[in-house]
Design a protein around this motif. Structure first.
Motif, PDB file in Angstrom:
ATOM      1  N   TRP A 117       0.837  -1.202   0.000  1.00 54.10           N
ATOM      2  CA  TRP A 117       0.000   0.000   0.000  1.00 54.10           C
ATOM      3  C   TRP A 117       0.869   1.247   0.000  1.00 54.10           C
ATOM      4  O   TRP A 117       0.588   2.206  -0.698  1.00 54.10           O
ATOM      5  CB  TRP A 117      -0.926   0.009   1.213  1.00 54.10           C
ATOM      6  CG  TRP A 117      -2.041  -0.993   1.153  1.00 54.10           C
ATOM      7  CD1 TRP A 117      -2.353  -1.837   0.124  1.00 54.10           C
ATOM      8  CD2 TRP A 117      -3.010  -1.227   2.170  1.00 54.10           C
ATOM      9  NE1 TRP A 117      -3.451  -2.600   0.444  1.00 54.10           N
ATOM     10  CE2 TRP A 117      -3.881  -2.248   1.701  1.00 54.10           C
ATOM     11  CE3 TRP A 117      -3.227  -0.699   3.436  1.00 54.10           C
ATOM     12  CZ2 TRP A 117      -4.960  -2.727   2.447  1.00 54.10           C
ATOM     13  CZ3 TRP A 117      -4.298  -1.180   4.184  1.00 54.10           C
ATOM     14  CH2 TRP A 117      -5.148  -2.180   3.694  1.00 54.10           C
ATOM     15  N   LEU A 118       1.932   1.216   0.791  1.00 55.10           N
ATOM     16  CA  LEU A 118       2.839   2.369   0.850  1.00 55.10           C
ATOM     17  C   LEU A 118       3.561   2.551  -0.486  1.00 55.10           C
ATOM     18  O   LEU A 118       3.614   3.659  -1.027  1.00 55.10           O
ATOM     19  CB  LEU A 118       3.870   2.171   1.969  1.00 55.10           C
ATOM     20  CG  LEU A 118       3.334   1.983   3.385  1.00 55.10           C
ATOM     21  CD1 LEU A 118       4.482   1.683   4.350  1.00 55.10           C
ATOM     22  CD2 LEU A 118       2.550   3.195   3.847  1.00 55.10           C
ATOM     23  N   PHE A 119       4.076   1.456  -1.010  1.00 58.17           N
ATOM     24  CA  PHE A 119       4.873   1.514  -2.237  1.00 58.17           C
ATOM     25  C   PHE A 119       4.031   1.917  -3.444  1.00 58.17           C
ATOM     26  O   PHE A 119       4.559   2.409  -4.442  1.00 58.17           O
ATOM     27  CB  PHE A 119       5.557   0.167  -2.480  1.00 58.17           C
ATOM     28  CG  PHE A 119       6.514   0.166  -3.638  1.00 58.17           C
ATOM     29  CD1 PHE A 119       7.649   0.968  -3.617  1.00 58.17           C
ATOM     30  CD2 PHE A 119       6.279  -0.621  -4.751  1.00 58.17           C
ATOM     31  CE1 PHE A 119       8.532   0.981  -4.688  1.00 58.17           C
ATOM     32  CE2 PHE A 119       7.153  -0.621  -5.824  1.00 58.17           C
ATOM     33  CZ  PHE A 119       8.285   0.185  -5.789  1.00 58.17           C
ATOM     34  N   ALA A 120       2.714   1.749  -3.349  1.00 56.91           N
ATOM     35  CA  ALA A 120       1.834   2.177  -4.446  1.00 56.91           C
ATOM     36  C   ALA A 120       1.891   3.691  -4.637  1.00 56.91           C
ATOM     37  O   ALA A 120       1.457   4.209  -5.659  1.00 56.91           O
ATOM     38  CB  ALA A 120       0.403   1.720  -4.179  1.00 56.91           C
ATOM     39  N   SER A 121       2.464   4.392  -3.662  1.00 55.44           N
ATOM     40  CA  SER A 121       2.694   5.831  -3.775  1.00 55.44           C
ATOM     41  C   SER A 121       4.201   6.098  -3.679  1.00 55.44           C
ATOM     42  O   SER A 121       4.648   7.025  -3.005  1.00 55.44           O
ATOM     43  CB  SER A 121       1.933   6.566  -2.665  1.00 55.44           C
ATOM     44  OG  SER A 121       2.108   7.952  -2.755  1.00 55.44           O
ATOM     45  N   CYS A 169      -4.389   4.269  -4.401  1.00 55.10           N
ATOM     46  CA  CYS A 169      -5.603   3.489  -4.696  1.00 55.10           C
ATOM     47  C   CYS A 169      -5.673   3.097  -6.164  1.00 55.10           C
ATOM     48  O   CYS A 169      -6.161   2.016  -6.502  1.00 55.10           O
ATOM     49  CB  CYS A 169      -6.855   4.274  -4.302  1.00 55.10           C
ATOM     50  SG  CYS A 169      -7.154   4.275  -2.537  1.00 55.10           S
ATOM     51  N   GLY A 170      -5.187   3.972  -7.035  1.00 56.31           N
ATOM     52  CA  GLY A 170      -5.182   3.657  -8.461  1.00 56.31           C
ATOM     53  C   GLY A 170      -4.252   2.511  -8.811  1.00 56.31           C
ATOM     54  O   GLY A 170      -4.456   1.821  -9.803  1.00 56.31           O
ATOM     55  N   SER A 174      -6.319  -3.520  -3.586  1.00 58.81           N
ATOM     56  CA  SER A 174      -6.612  -3.963  -2.212  1.00 58.81           C
ATOM     57  C   SER A 174      -6.719  -2.779  -1.260  1.00 58.81           C
ATOM     58  O   SER A 174      -7.530  -2.788  -0.326  1.00 58.81           O
ATOM     59  CB  SER A 174      -5.578  -4.982  -1.713  1.00 58.81           C
ATOM     60  OG  SER A 174      -4.305  -4.407  -1.507  1.00 58.81           O
ATOM     61  N   LEU A 175      -5.941  -1.715  -1.483  1.00 56.80           N
ATOM     62  CA  LEU A 175      -6.090  -0.507  -0.667  1.00 56.80           C
ATOM     63  C   LEU A 175      -7.420   0.163  -0.971  1.00 56.80           C
ATOM     64  O   LEU A 175      -8.136   0.584  -0.057  1.00 56.80           O
ATOM     65  CB  LEU A 175      -4.935   0.466  -0.920  1.00 56.80           C
ATOM     66  CG  LEU A 175      -5.051   1.825  -0.227  1.00 56.80           C
ATOM     67  CD1 LEU A 175      -5.167   1.689   1.290  1.00 56.80           C
ATOM     68  CD2 LEU A 175      -3.869   2.720  -0.597  1.00 56.80           C
ATOM     69  N   ALA A 176      -7.764   0.252  -2.239  1.00 56.10           N
ATOM     70  CA  ALA A 176      -9.046   0.861  -2.615  1.00 56.10           C
ATOM     71  C   ALA A 176     -10.204   0.115  -1.963  1.00 56.10           C
ATOM     72  O   ALA A 176     -11.140   0.734  -1.435  1.00 56.10           O
ATOM     73  CB  ALA A 176      -9.194   0.877  -4.131  1.00 56.10           C
TER      74      ALA A 176
END
Length: 197
Positions: A117-121, A169-170, A174-176
């Motif tokens: 989730w963190l790495f998605a940003s 989220c994009g 799973s975070l979304a």
């Protein structure tokens, strides 16, 4: 701030001490983005690793504790999927959790881990990282911090604060999904505030 156990709140169950500090930061950031500034996230109950939740009678014990707090209006269990398919792990845990709770329970699985989730940003974490869907998120974060050691209880809240929620989220379904579940529980708590007002 955390509401008192008697005040309307969402019970949080998390995988460990890093998540105990990081998940509320990430969720509060999301709540602020949608204009919800009240303290409605209960004090997280950390498990001693994912195995403590998935073991027989594991999730049941944690959910029972969260549900016993008088102000609890719903529970969100946040754990890593690791190598398990989320379409199997979530449905296996949910009926066990619901069987011991009088309030709604949702399971939010971080696919593959919270660091995903963190790495998605990645670009906003201030670690010089570039997002790569194929990268192992925890390894990438450790590499970005090197030579500083990645200590989860210290770094998860710091990095959670730097996440661009929309960007993440994009890239992380799973975070979304987790934030949709959080929003559903928020409606239950907010309706209690409205009735009390």
């Amino acid at each position: 701030m955390t509401p008192l156990p008697t005040q309307p709140h969402i019970g949080l169950i998390v995988e460990g001490p890093g998540d105990k500090n990081g998940v509320p930061v990430l969720f509060r950031r999301h709540l602020q983005d949608v204009g919800e500034y009240r303290d409605i996230l209960g004090k997280p109950i950390p498990a001693n690793g994912r195995g403590s939740i998935t073991t027989p009678k594991g999730i049941e014990g944690y959910v029972s504790v969260a549900a016993s707090r008088p102000g609890c209006r719903g529970i969100l269990v946040v754990i890593d999927s690791d190598d398990d398919p989320v379409c199997e792990l979530g449905p296996a845990l949910l009926p066990r959790a619901q069987a011991v709770s009088k309030v709604p329970v949702y399971i939010a699985l971080a696919e593959r881990c919270y660091e995903s989730w963190l790495f998605a940003s990645a670009e906003t974490l201030e670690l010089g990282l570039t997002y790569d869907e194929a990268a192992h998120a925890q390894f990438a974060i450790k590499s970005g911090l090197h030579p500083t050691k990645y200590v989860k209880p210290v770094w998860q809240p710091k990095l959670s604060h730097r996440v661009d929620i929309g960007l993440a989220c994009g890239r992380s379904p799973s975070l979304a999904r987790a934030l949709v579940k959080l929003d559903e529980l928020v409606l239950r708590v907010v309706s209690d505030f409205t009735m009390a007002g």
